[in-house]
Design a protein around this motif. Structure first.
Motif, mmCIF file in Angstrom:
data_model
loop_
_atom_site.group_PDB
_atom_site.id
_atom_site.type_symbol
_atom_site.label_atom_id
_atom_site.label_comp_id
_atom_site.label_asym_id
_atom_site.label_seq_id
_atom_site.Cartn_x
_atom_site.Cartn_y
_atom_site.Cartn_z
ATOM 1 N N LEU A 137 0.882 -1.170 0.000
ATOM 2 C CA LEU A 137 0.000 0.000 0.000
ATOM 3 C C LEU A 137 0.920 1.221 0.000
ATOM 4 C CD1 LEU A 137 -2.783 -1.017 2.576
ATOM 5 C CD2 LEU A 137 -2.638 -1.480 0.127
ATOM 6 N N PRO A 138 0.979 1.979 -1.115
ATOM 7 C CA PRO A 138 2.088 2.914 -1.335
ATOM 8 C C PRO A 138 1.860 4.336 -0.817
ATOM 9 C CG PRO A 138 0.764 2.796 -3.315
ATOM 10 C CD PRO A 138 0.100 1.889 -2.294
ATOM 11 N N TYR A 139 1.252 4.480 0.350
ATOM 12 C CA TYR A 139 0.824 5.807 0.795
ATOM 13 C C TYR A 139 1.915 6.533 1.585
ATOM 14 C CZ TYR A 139 -3.483 3.402 -0.416
ATOM 15 O OH TYR A 139 -4.451 2.673 -1.070
ATOM 16 N N LEU A 140 3.070 6.722 0.958
ATOM 17 C CA LEU A 140 4.181 7.373 1.645
ATOM 18 C C LEU A 140 3.895 8.842 1.924
ATOM 19 C CD1 LEU A 140 7.283 5.870 -0.201
ATOM 20 C CD2 LEU A 140 5.836 4.872 1.573
ATOM 21 N N ASN A 141 3.080 9.471 1.101
ATOM 22 C CA ASN A 141 2.741 10.885 1.268
ATOM 23 C C ASN A 141 1.308 11.080 1.742
ATOM 24 O OD1 ASN A 141 5.221 11.909 0.406
ATOM 25 N ND2 ASN A 141 4.660 11.766 -1.735
ATOM 26 N N GLY A 142 0.733 10.091 2.455
ATOM 27 C CA GLY A 142 -0.706 10.132 2.654
ATOM 28 C C GLY A 142 -1.356 9.824 1.314
ATOM 29 N N GLU A 143 -2.623 10.091 1.154
ATOM 30 C CA GLU A 143 -3.261 9.857 -0.141
ATOM 31 C C GLU A 143 -4.420 10.814 -0.359
ATOM 32 O OE1 GLU A 143 -3.217 9.511 -3.199
ATOM 33 O OE2 GLU A 143 -2.280 7.540 -3.027
ATOM 34 N N ARG A 144 -4.639 11.117 -1.627
ATOM 35 C CA ARG A 144 -5.734 12.015 -2.002
ATOM 36 C C ARG A 144 -6.937 11.249 -2.532
ATOM 37 N NH1 ARG A 144 -5.005 17.164 -6.022
ATOM 38 N NH2 ARG A 144 -6.566 16.410 -7.481
ATOM 39 N N THR A 145 -6.697 10.199 -3.319
ATOM 40 C CA THR A 145 -7.783 9.350 -3.797
ATOM 41 C C THR A 145 -7.387 7.899 -3.565
ATOM 42 O OG1 THR A 145 -8.196 10.946 -5.567
ATOM 43 C CG2 THR A 145 -9.325 8.837 -5.712
ATOM 44 N N PRO A 146 -7.963 7.250 -2.558
ATOM 45 C CA PRO A 146 -8.987 7.752 -1.647
ATOM 46 C C PRO A 146 -8.429 8.836 -0.718
ATOM 47 C CG PRO A 146 -8.197 5.631 -0.905
ATOM 48 C CD PRO A 146 -7.588 5.853 -2.245
ATOM 49 N N ASP A 147 -9.326 9.652 -0.161
ATOM 50 C CA ASP A 147 -8.940 10.824 0.612
ATOM 51 C C ASP A 147 -8.483 10.409 2.005
ATOM 52 O OD1 ASP A 147 -8.525 13.444 1.307
ATOM 53 O OD2 ASP A 147 -10.627 13.855 1.779
ATOM 54 N N LEU A 148 -7.192 10.084 2.115
ATOM 55 C CA LEU A 148 -6.609 9.609 3.369
ATOM 56 C C LEU A 148 -5.285 10.331 3.614
ATOM 57 C CD1 LEU A 148 -7.221 5.791 2.796
ATOM 58 C CD2 LEU A 148 -8.443 7.235 4.440
ATOM 59 N N PRO A 149 -5.336 11.609 3.960
ATOM 60 C CA PRO A 149 -4.105 12.391 4.090
ATOM 61 C C PRO A 149 -3.157 11.887 5.162
ATOM 62 C CG PRO A 149 -5.994 13.599 4.968
ATOM 63 C CD PRO A 149 -6.538 12.419 4.229
ATOM 64 N N ASP A 150 -3.676 11.156 6.156
ATOM 65 C CA ASP A 150 -2.825 10.667 7.237
ATOM 66 C C ASP A 150 -2.394 9.213 7.040
ATOM 67 O OD1 ASP A 150 -3.023 13.104 8.622
ATOM 68 O OD2 ASP A 150 -4.952 12.513 9.473
ATOM 69 N N ALA A 151 -2.759 8.611 5.919
ATOM 70 C CA ALA A 151 -2.370 7.225 5.656
ATOM 71 C C ALA A 151 -0.851 7.112 5.508
ATOM 72 C CB ALA A 151 -3.060 6.722 4.392
#
Length: 495
Positions: free
Chosen positions: A337-351
């Motif tokens: 799950l590549p959310y190194l910068n959080g994520e925008r889509t899906p909207d998960l800024p703290d991921a």
């Protein structure tokens, strides 16, 4: 000649072309980037100007002709906030599209206006973390002294246009990403800004005048023309956001064309004659910069994840193809799950990013590289499903750094079932800006040309880079995507 300039996150590029779309010269200069652990990502607008000067100078020096530049267009990273004071001086560093420090303010502004459903019903858009509006509320709450000084609000490409011409102008495509612009009516929305400044009108009065996407901002300031080595008669088109210019530069100016960008972030979009109708906000209902709309999905993690993984393993980006060739779809059960910068889509800024399913057989550099590429790819292909509302894409134009990898292109073809093509001109943002400059200039000469007609001539595909889907690989990728979705749901379904 015509000049296209693209001010991105990592640097600024310049491309000189003729009316056939042939490259005559090009230049590039890097940017600094301020990154903090709290999600803040900022740049000084003066860095963009300095880079523009170098890139344009290099493009002119490398040009195979001394013909004058008749018009130029500027493409810029979307959503960034540039604020000027009463003397039109920059107040503070620009907060960028990938700044997640403002996530709480994004949630707050939505609630102030009645929630996501009410926001969408009134303005046709739902703000996501990174959109410009949250940055203004952040400024009001965190730096009230700077907020009080705001007299002009600009996006990155608009600031460069201001430096070039002295004029404060905006256009529909880039304005769409502010979330204080009505994408249906194509006009600024004071109501959103009133929720930030208490109805004083300070922010609404600070907005630039809107011009049509085929219009001009003005001509070069004489001193700027002299510094750049261009004519003061050079026309500056309205310009636009990097995705909007990338659409023009890939011929995505009519329905049926899909563009997928694999850069620092990843975006996928397709021209439409009507705005997207997605109340979740996952599909951005942006206007295009060629007339019409450009339904778009953006993920905040793409080549940065893959190159970071490669470098961590002591490999080079040239090793990506070999790693993908050696491994099978699904990476033997390894899910990234590549959310190194959080994520925008899906909207998960703290991921945050995570690896799952590590075993003795898949704990290898090759499997980890494949898992990183698959994680990025599956995220943006899910976005494509949203943009097309379940329709099958037949052909996808792939641009950005990731497009250089043959095996990554093949992975996208196999996983999506679409033929993957790569435009001959890699710098699609620059080319799109140059095409827009031609459209704007032709209108000033009383001989208007359409975006579609010019794109037919200037946008060409590199046949050697085309990848067609392999039917025998589809089941493996369907299973891998299902595993990715399952892992995501286990972690974030309650979020």
């Amino acid at each position: 000649m015509y000049l296209g300039i693209d001010c991105g996150t990592q640097g600024t590029k310049a491309l000189l072309v003729n009316e056939k779309g042939e490259s005559l010269g090009r230049g590039y200069a890097k940017h600094e980037l301020v990154e903090r652990s709290n999600g803040a990502r900022e740049q000084q607008p003066e860095w963009w100007v300095a880079a523009l000067k170098i890139a344009v100078r290099d493009a002119l020096q490398s040009a195979s002709t001394t013909e004058p530049v008749l018009a130029l267009g500027v493409s810029g990273q979307q959503h960034g906030l540039v604020v000027l004071d009463e003397n039109k001086q920059v107040i503070r560093p620009a907060k960028l599209w990938n700044d997640t420090e403002t996530a709480p303010q994004n949630s707050a502004i939505i609630e102030r206006l009645g929630g996501k459903d009410a926001f969408f019903a009134r303005f046709g858009i739902v703000p996501l973390t990174g959109y410009t509006v949250s940055k203004l509320l952040w400024l009001a709450e965190k730096e009230p002294e700077n907020f009080a000084r705001v007299r002009h609000i600009l996006l990155p490409h608009e600031y460069l246009n201001f430096w070039l011409t002295g004029e404060l102008r905006a256009e529909f495509g880039d304005a769409s990403g502010t979330a204080f612009f009505d994408v249906r009516k194509r006009e600024w929305t004071r109501e959103v800004l009133d929720a930030i400044d208490g109805g004083t009108g300070q922010l609404f009065a600070a907005l630039p005048e809107l011009v049509n996407s085929d219009g001009i901002v003005g001509k070069l300031r004489p001193e700027v023309a002299a510094e750049l080595g261009l004519s003061p008669e050079c026309v500056v088109s309205s310009g636009g956001g990097d995705n909007m210019m990338g659409a023009i530069g890939t011929g995505n100016v009519r329905e049926g064309v899909v563009t997928l960008s694999l850069g620092t972030s990843s975006t996928v979009y397709s021209f439409s004659t009507h705005p997207a109708n997605d109340p979740t906000g996952n599909v951005a209902p942006f206007c295009s910069s060629s007339g019409g709309w450009l339904p778009l999905v953006c993920t905040m993690n793409a080549t940065n994840v893959v190159t970071g993984t490669v470098q961590l393993l002591g490999k080079h980006v040239t090793d990506i193809d070999a790693s993908l060739d050696k491994t099978e779809p699904g990476a033997d059960g390894l899910v990234f799950l590549p959310y190194l910068n959080g994520e925008r889509t899906p909207d998960l800024p703290d991921a945050r990013g995570s690896l799952h399913g590590i075993s003795s057989t898949n704990f290898t550099p090759d499997h980890m590289i494949r898992a990183a590429v698959e994680g990025v790819s599956f995220g943006i292909l899910s976005g494509l499903d949203l943009v097309l509302e379940g329709r099958q894409a037949e052909t996808i134009q792939v641009i950005g750094g990731g497009a250089r990898s043959r095996a990554w292109r093949q992975l996208l073809a196999d996983a999506s079932g679409a033929t993957i093509q790569v435009p001959e001109e890699e710098e699609s943002g620059c080319l799109g800006a140059a095409i827009q400059a031609i459209v704007a200039y032709s209108a000033t000469q009383g001989q208007p040309q359409s975006f579609a007609d010019i794109a037919v001539t200037m946008v060409r595909v590199n046949p050697a880079s085309t990848c067609t889907p392999r039917a025998e690989k589809r089941a493996g990728y369907d299973a891998a995507r299902a595993a990715f979705r399952k892992q995501f749901a286990q972690i974030y379904s309650a979020t």
